[in-house]
Scaffold this motif. Structure first.
Motif, PDB file in Angstrom:
ATOM      1  N   GLY A 225       0.805  -1.213   0.000  1.00 46.36           N
ATOM      2  CA  GLY A 225       0.000   0.000   0.000  1.00 46.36           C
ATOM      3  C   GLY A 225       0.842   1.269   0.000  1.00 46.36           C
ATOM      4  N   PHE A 226       1.930   1.256   0.755  1.00 47.36           N
ATOM      5  CA  PHE A 226       2.789   2.438   0.833  1.00 47.36           C
ATOM      6  C   PHE A 226       3.954   2.376  -0.158  1.00 47.36           C
ATOM      7  CE2 PHE A 226       0.478   2.865   4.795  1.00 47.36           C
ATOM      8  CZ  PHE A 226       0.275   4.234   4.860  1.00 47.36           C
ATOM      9  N   MET A 277      10.521   3.868  10.364  1.00 49.29           N
ATOM     10  CA  MET A 277      11.107   2.554  10.105  1.00 49.29           C
ATOM     11  C   MET A 277      12.458   2.647   9.399  1.00 49.29           C
ATOM     12  SD  MET A 277       9.362   0.114  11.426  1.00 49.29           S
ATOM     13  CE  MET A 277       9.924  -1.345  10.523  1.00 49.29           C
ATOM     14  N   ALA A 278      12.651   3.650   8.554  1.00 48.30           N
ATOM     15  CA  ALA A 278      13.933   3.888   7.877  1.00 48.30           C
ATOM     16  C   ALA A 278      14.470   2.639   7.200  1.00 48.30           C
ATOM     17  CB  ALA A 278      14.966   4.455   8.865  1.00 48.30           C
ATOM     18  N   GLY A 279      13.572   1.881   6.576  1.00 49.14           N
ATOM     19  CA  GLY A 279      13.971   0.734   5.784  1.00 49.14           C
ATOM     20  C   GLY A 279      13.986  -0.587   6.515  1.00 49.14           C
ATOM     21  N   ILE A 283      10.408  -1.279   5.235  1.00 48.21           N
ATOM     22  CA  ILE A 283       9.355  -0.275   5.405  1.00 48.21           C
ATOM     23  C   ILE A 283       9.986   1.099   5.627  1.00 48.21           C
ATOM     24  CG2 ILE A 283       7.390   0.449   6.827  1.00 48.21           C
ATOM     25  CD1 ILE A 283       7.064  -2.524   7.616  1.00 48.21           C
ATOM     26  N   TRP A 284       9.436   2.098   4.943  1.00 48.19           N
ATOM     27  CA  TRP A 284       9.744   3.499   5.226  1.00 48.19           C
ATOM     28  C   TRP A 284       8.455   4.154   5.695  1.00 48.19           C
ATOM     29  CZ3 TRP A 284      14.744   5.392   4.814  1.00 48.19           C
ATOM     30  CH2 TRP A 284      15.669   4.507   4.226  1.00 48.19           C
ATOM     31  N   GLN A 285       8.536   5.145   6.531  1.00 48.49           N
ATOM     32  CA  GLN A 285       7.454   5.732   7.324  1.00 48.49           C
ATOM     33  C   GLN A 285       7.237   4.885   8.573  1.00 48.49           C
ATOM     34  OE1 GLN A 285       3.987   7.784   5.795  1.00 48.49           O
ATOM     35  NE2 GLN A 285       4.566   7.208   3.717  1.00 48.49           N
ATOM     36  N   LYS A 286       5.965   4.667   8.969  1.00 47.55           N
ATOM     37  CA  LYS A 286       5.641   4.050  10.267  1.00 47.55           C
ATOM     38  C   LYS A 286       4.479   3.080  10.063  1.00 47.55           C
ATOM     39  CE  LYS A 286       3.819   8.381   9.819  1.00 47.55           C
ATOM     40  NZ  LYS A 286       4.332   9.492   9.015  1.00 47.55           N
TER      41      LYS A 286
END
Length: 433
Positions: A225-226, A277-279, A283-286
């Motif tokens: 989704g992101f 999250m920084a990867g 995942i990036w974002q939260k």
């Protein structure tokens, strides 16, 4: 006796581990490190929702997301919503805002007395519309990670202006005790960092983030989704990471300017609405419950506290009871949080009810255990964070452990009924829109 002045500083998207006082080998935060050395650093502080508006409404009201119906970033508080400003007015405080609050809607004070600077308007939702929570939803781009590098940005300008206004206020705050809230955009994406701060870091120092081999279906859908499933080059990952570090250092610089104007006897709290999250886990974002997304910095300087560290589990709902305590007010038994001035360890709860998850997500952190419940249609996740800090080994096959943690979660709320209520409220808002 006159109650103390209070300054609360809130950043956006600062994960707990990315700071000098937290032991990060590269991130430079000298001013926050000094604040940590002067007060108490809470090593197990968590957000009550890994998303901006829900976490902030929870923070300001001292109540859980499900108590407020603060499900997503489109929520506009109604007239019954009570913030720190409402509470501390009873103790004779003047309450003042500078910078980012992410309050949606036309009321720009929500119980505070004055605003020195406001949010950036393009971040605000004035419609009240909820997000799409379908399996087919996708963010338009993955610009939250690919928009990166050195440069000037309106977020940086916003943060400098907020500091300027707060420092000017502190020169002549008046006779009444004050609560000054200063809200910063950094280190929230886009990852465009002021050049002088980007120059502090070398991409060769970046340790590439860990990703589990077999991801939970809920996490896979969230990544889709992101657009976190869109491949990034190693160069992009390294540059995005050092730009995130640089934004934290710029944030620290602004906080240093602010703290230089704050007398030593002032109560100071620093925290963030959620992490980044920084990867990690791809995942990036939260928007999930892994440690980089939900564990946040929490620093408290108070004249009565001996400097040190606390291993007690605390969360954003504890800030309002702390403010009341610092102001000399009696505890409000309607609030679920506890004062950080007498921190007690107990389980913490986080929730997510927005895009990327079709069903509601709930996290219980209790001792070393993290329990993530995604509804009866999905398997949970269970991690021993002490033994497995990268959360790569899911223990949800241990039936007795799952049953015990699930029972502990249900002492705080009924997750299935809460999910149904969130979806009903969001559907009603959609029909009104």
């Amino acid at each position: 006796m006159r109650p103390p002045n209070i300054v609360v500083i809130l950043s956006d998207e600062h994960t707990a581990a990315a700071a000098g006082w937290a032991g990060h080998p590269h991130v430079r935060t000298p001013h926050l490190d000094r604040l940590a050395a002067q007060g108490v650093a809470f090593d197990r502080a968590y957000t009550n929702s890994p998303m901006c508006v829900p976490s902030r409404l929870s923070l300001m009201a001292g109540q859980y997301v499900h108590q407020l119906g603060a499900w997503d970033n489109g929520v506009i508080p109604d007239a019954s919503y009570r913030t720190w400003g409402h509470h501390l007015r009873e103790a004779g405080y003047t309450s003042v805002i500078a910078g980012r609050t992410h309050f949606n809607g036309p009321d720009r004070l929500l119980g505070f007395d004055r605003r020195l600077t406001d949010d950036l308007d393009f971040w605000l939702d004035h419609s009240g519309r909820p997000p799409r929570r379908t399996a087919g939803w996708r963010r338009p781009t993955n610009s939250h990670v690919t928009e990166q590098g050195s440069g000037d940005h309106v977020h940086t300008q916003h943060d400098v202006a907020a500091t300027d206004a707060a420092v000017e206020f502190l020169r002549d705050p008046g006779e009444e005790p004050f609560l000054l809230y200063v809200g910063y955009m950094h280190p929230h994406f886009p990852l465009v960092a002021p050049p002088e701060f980007r120059a502090l870091y070398d991409t060769a120092d970046v340790e590439l983030p860990a990703v589990a081999d077999d991801q939970h279906p809920v996490i896979s859908l969230l990544r889709h989704g992101f657009r976190n499933d869109e491949p990034l080059t190693e160069e992009q990952i390294r540059e995005a990471t050092v730009c995130y570090w640089a934004l934290i250092s710029h944030l620290d610089h602004q906080i240093g300017r602010l703290l230089a104007a704050v007398p030593d006897d002032t109560v100071v709290i620093y925290t963030s609405d959620h992490g980044e999250m920084a990867g990690h886990q791809g995942i990036w974002q939260k928007q999930c419950f892994y440690e980089p997304a939900v564990r946040i910095p929490m620093l408290l300087r108070h004249p009565s506290l001996q400097p040190g560290r606390s291993a007690a589990h605390v969360s954003l709902i504890d800030v309002l009871p702390t403010l009341r305590h610092a102001a000399g007010m009696a505890p409000d038994t309607a609030l679920p949080g506890l004062t950080l001035l007498e921190a007690q360890d107990r389980p913490v709860l986080s929730e997510y009810h927005a895009q990327g998850m079709v069903d509601g997500g709930f996290m219980l952190k209790s001792g070393p255990w993290k329990y993530c419940y995604y509804g009866s249609a999905h398997a949970p996740q269970v991690f021993n964070v002490d033994d497995d800090p990268l959360e790569l080994h899911d223990l949800s096959g241990e039936t007795a452990l799952v049953q015990r943690l699930d029972a502990e979660l249900r002492l705080l709320l009924d997750p299935d009924a809460t999910d149904a209520r969130a979806k009903s409220d969001q559907a009603a808002r959609l029909s009104r829109g």
